[in-house]
Structures are given as C-alpha cells and as structure tokens.
Design an enzyme around this catalytic site. Structure first.
Site, PDB file in Angstrom:
ATOM      1  N   GLY A  30       0.779  -1.235   0.000  1.00 33.24           N
ATOM      2  CA  GLY A  30       0.000   0.000   0.000  1.00 33.24           C
ATOM      3  C   GLY A  30       0.809   1.282   0.000  1.00 33.24           C
ATOM      4  N   SER A  31       2.038   1.235  -0.538  1.00 31.19           N
ATOM      5  CA  SER A  31       2.817   2.482  -0.548  1.00 31.19           C
ATOM      6  C   SER A  31       2.233   3.485  -1.550  1.00 31.19           C
ATOM      7  CB  SER A  31       4.294   2.197  -0.839  1.00 31.19           C
ATOM      8  OG  SER A  31       4.490   1.812  -2.169  1.00 31.19           O
ATOM      9  N   ASN A  32       1.659   2.984  -2.652  1.00 36.90           N
ATOM     10  CA  ASN A  32       0.996   3.920  -3.580  1.00 36.90           C
ATOM     11  C   ASN A  32      -0.267   4.500  -2.953  1.00 36.90           C
ATOM     12  OD1 ASN A  32       2.285   4.228  -6.370  1.00 36.90           O
ATOM     13  ND2 ASN A  32       2.503   2.040  -5.963  1.00 36.90           N
ATOM     14  N   ARG A  83     -15.587 -15.494 -10.016  1.00 32.02           N
ATOM     15  CA  ARG A  83     -14.916 -14.218 -10.247  1.00 32.02           C
ATOM     16  C   ARG A  83     -15.909 -13.058 -10.435  1.00 32.02           C
ATOM     17  NH1 ARG A  83      -9.863 -12.909 -11.785  1.00 32.02           N
ATOM     18  NH2 ARG A  83      -9.157 -15.060 -11.814  1.00 32.02           N
ATOM     19  N   MET A 108      -3.844  -7.372  -6.915  1.00 33.67           N
ATOM     20  CA  MET A 108      -3.328  -8.516  -7.677  1.00 33.67           C
ATOM     21  C   MET A 108      -4.442  -9.426  -8.193  1.00 33.67           C
ATOM     22  SD  MET A 108      -0.188  -7.779  -7.511  1.00 33.67           S
ATOM     23  CE  MET A 108       0.765  -9.222  -7.936  1.00 33.67           C
ATOM     24  N   ARG A 109      -5.413  -8.811  -8.844  1.00 33.63           N
ATOM     25  CA  ARG A 109      -6.476  -9.598  -9.473  1.00 33.63           C
ATOM     26  C   ARG A 109      -6.821  -8.978 -10.808  1.00 33.63           C
ATOM     27  NH1 ARG A 109      -9.956 -12.999  -6.386  1.00 33.63           N
ATOM     28  NH2 ARG A 109     -11.535 -12.701  -7.978  1.00 33.63           N
ATOM     29  N   ASN A 125      -4.942   2.102 -13.171  1.00 36.11           N
ATOM     30  CA  ASN A 125      -3.970   1.164 -12.605  1.00 36.11           C
ATOM     31  C   ASN A 125      -2.581   1.773 -12.734  1.00 36.11           C
ATOM     32  OD1 ASN A 125      -2.946  -1.327 -11.541  1.00 36.11           O
ATOM     33  ND2 ASN A 125      -2.324  -1.903 -13.616  1.00 36.11           N
ATOM     34  N   HIS A 127       1.478   0.610 -13.064  1.00 34.53           N
ATOM     35  CA  HIS A 127       2.306  -0.560 -13.383  1.00 34.53           C
ATOM     36  C   HIS A 127       3.772  -0.125 -13.425  1.00 34.53           C
ATOM     37  CE1 HIS A 127       3.111  -4.542 -14.935  1.00 34.53           C
ATOM     38  NE2 HIS A 127       3.937  -3.996 -15.804  1.00 34.53           N
ATOM     39  N   ASP A 163      -2.825  -5.061 -17.983  1.00 36.63           N
ATOM     40  CA  ASP A 163      -1.837  -3.986 -18.158  1.00 36.63           C
ATOM     41  C   ASP A 163      -1.899  -3.380 -19.556  1.00 36.63           C
ATOM     42  OD1 ASP A 163      -0.991  -4.375 -15.543  1.00 36.63           O
ATOM     43  OD2 ASP A 163       0.461  -5.892 -16.120  1.00 36.63           O
TER      44      ASP A 163
HETATM   45  C1  GRF Z   1       3.704  -1.218  -7.353  1.00 38.94           C
HETATM   46  O1  GRF Z   1       4.982  -1.419  -7.878  1.00 38.94           O
HETATM   47  C2  GRF Z   1       2.695  -1.072  -8.462  1.00 38.94           C
HETATM   48  O2  GRF Z   1       3.210  -0.438  -9.588  1.00 38.94           O
HETATM   49  C3  GRF Z   1       2.374  -2.503  -8.773  1.00 38.94           C
HETATM   50  O3  GRF Z   1       2.362  -3.161  -7.541  1.00 38.94           O
HETATM   51  C4  GRF Z   1       3.198  -2.457  -6.624  1.00 38.94           C
HETATM   52  C5  GRF Z   1       2.341  -2.117  -5.449  1.00 38.94           C
HETATM   53  O4  GRF Z   1       3.087  -1.538  -4.413  1.00 38.94           O
HETATM   54  N1  GRF Z   1       1.130  -2.604  -9.498  1.00 38.94           N
HETATM   55  P1  GRF Z   1       2.353  -0.850  -3.185  1.00 38.94           P
HETATM   56  O5  GRF Z   1       1.400  -1.918  -2.609  1.00 38.94           O
HETATM   57  O6  GRF Z   1       1.604   0.339  -3.700  1.00 38.94           O
HETATM   58  O7  GRF Z   1       3.437  -0.500  -2.217  1.00 38.94           O
END
Ligand code: GRF
Length: 220
Positions: A30-32, A83, A108-109, A125, A127, A163
C-alpha cells in the site's frame, strides 16, 4: 455537544464535502495508497478516499488506511462463488459509498466485466514499467533480464486486457549498472508515488478524451 448535535454536525460535513469520491483497491504493502493519502493531506490532490478495499486480509495497506481514518474493507474472494460474483461484491461496496473513480494500486487480481461495466473509463492502474513493455508480474525483473537501459512507471485506464488500456501518464527511470530487482524497484517506486496522484488529478479534472488508445488532454 450532545450526540444529536454531533450527528447533525457530521451529516453536514458529509453533505458539504463535494470532493470527488475515489476508492483504492490493494492487495499488499500500500505504498501507492499512502502517496495518494499524502497528496490529499498536502492539498495537492482534491479528492476524498471513500474506501480502501483489499482482497487479502493481512494487507498492510488496510492498516495504512485505518491509521488515516479511512474506511478499510477486506472483501474475501472465498465468500464469492466465482470471479464475477466477487467483482459484483466490489461494485456494491463502491456504489454504496458513491465512488466515482477506482484506483488499483497493487491489486493482484484481473478486473472482470462487472467492475469494468460499472465504471467505464473510471478505473486506473499503476504498473512498474513503461507499457507496453513488461506487462504482468515482476515487471522490474523482466526489465533487468531484458537489458533495457530505461524503464519506468505507467498509469493507465483499465480494460479487460492485463496492463493494457489508454496511457494517462508515464515516467522514465534509468537502469544502472549493478542494479538488482530491489534497487531498480525502489527507484521506480519513487516515480510511482509522484505519478499516481498526478494522474488521478488529471483524470478527475476532466476535459480529456480518448482517440482510439490515445488519452488526449485539453489543448492537444
Ligand atoms: C507497485 O509497484 C505497483 O506499480 C504494482 O504493484 C506495486 C504495489 O506496491 N502494481 P504498493 O502496494 O503500492 O506499495
């Protein structure tokens, strides 16, 4: 203040908060998500995170959300027969909170039709590569193994293809001699944290249009 007054006060707060209501979907660290929380707190992104949803109970991002006073939901895939049903459970949670933009941040889905149809061109999203290079898992390792000199990060609108989808913003990151997956990932992450709030701002500002795959902003 009585409980009644407090209730009216919070009603008023809800009613007068006209900021766009976004959701962040996560699976892990969850850093983003944190970068979005921080941008809102700093006043550089005018939005409110209505809910954070994870498909994994132990996701660190859920704790980050709760620490910031944001509602954090674990929606268990095992509670849905398939799903599509899982996607519908997410849609219900988003609609109940009047969310208008969905931001995948390490979710991650694969996103299926129920979610895509409920939020057409309203799912983003991030990436960790310069798409269309290195789709899928381990994008940083793929870049290292391929020997590219430059990689980066991409924020794109989500479609049914993994993606894929119109590119909103990209940032480049050099690959240095001696880089490992960890050092490269860390360098890309710095750019991700800058890029995602900026892309959300751009999408929320409106005034953009799609020309085929191309995301065009006003004046282009
Ligand atoms: C990030 O590198 C993002 O680009 C990818 O998964 C990672 C998630 O990192 N889709 P975080 O959970 O946001 O730290």
């Amino acid at each position: 203040m009585t409980n009644d007054q407090r209730g009216r006060e919070s009603d008023r707060t809800v009613r007068t908060d006209s900021r766009p209501r976004i959701a962040v979907l996560i699976s892990g660290r969850g850093s983003n998500l944190q970068s979005i929380i921080d941008a809102i707190a700093a006043g550089t992104l005018d939005a409110t995170i209505a809910v954070v949803i994870s498909n994994r109970a132990g996701a660190q991002g859920l704790t980050r959300a709760r620490d910031a006073g944001i509602e954090a939901l674990f929606i268990n895939p095992k509670d849905s027969p398939d799903r599509d049903a899982y996607d519908r459970a997410i849609v219900d949670a988003l609609n109940a909170r009047r969310v208008t933009l969905v931001c995948l941040a390490g979710f991650m889905r694969l996103v299926g039709a129920p979610l895509l149809d409920a939020f057409p061109q309203r799912i983003l999203n991030i990436h960790p590569s310069l798409l269309p290079s290195f789709r899928g898992l381990d994008a940083q390792r793929q870049a290292l193994d391929h020997g590219v000199r430059v990689t980066g990060a991409t924020v794109h609108l989500v479609t049914s293809q993994l993606d894929d989808g119109p590119i909103v913003l990209q940032a480049t990151v050099p690959v240095l001699e001696g880089d490992t997956v960890d050092t490269l990932s860390a360098r890309i992450l710095v750019e991700e944290h800058r890029l995602y709030p900026e892309a959300i701002r751009l999408v929320l500002a409106g005034g953009w249009a799609l020309d085929g795959r191309r995301f065009l902003t006003r004046g282009h």
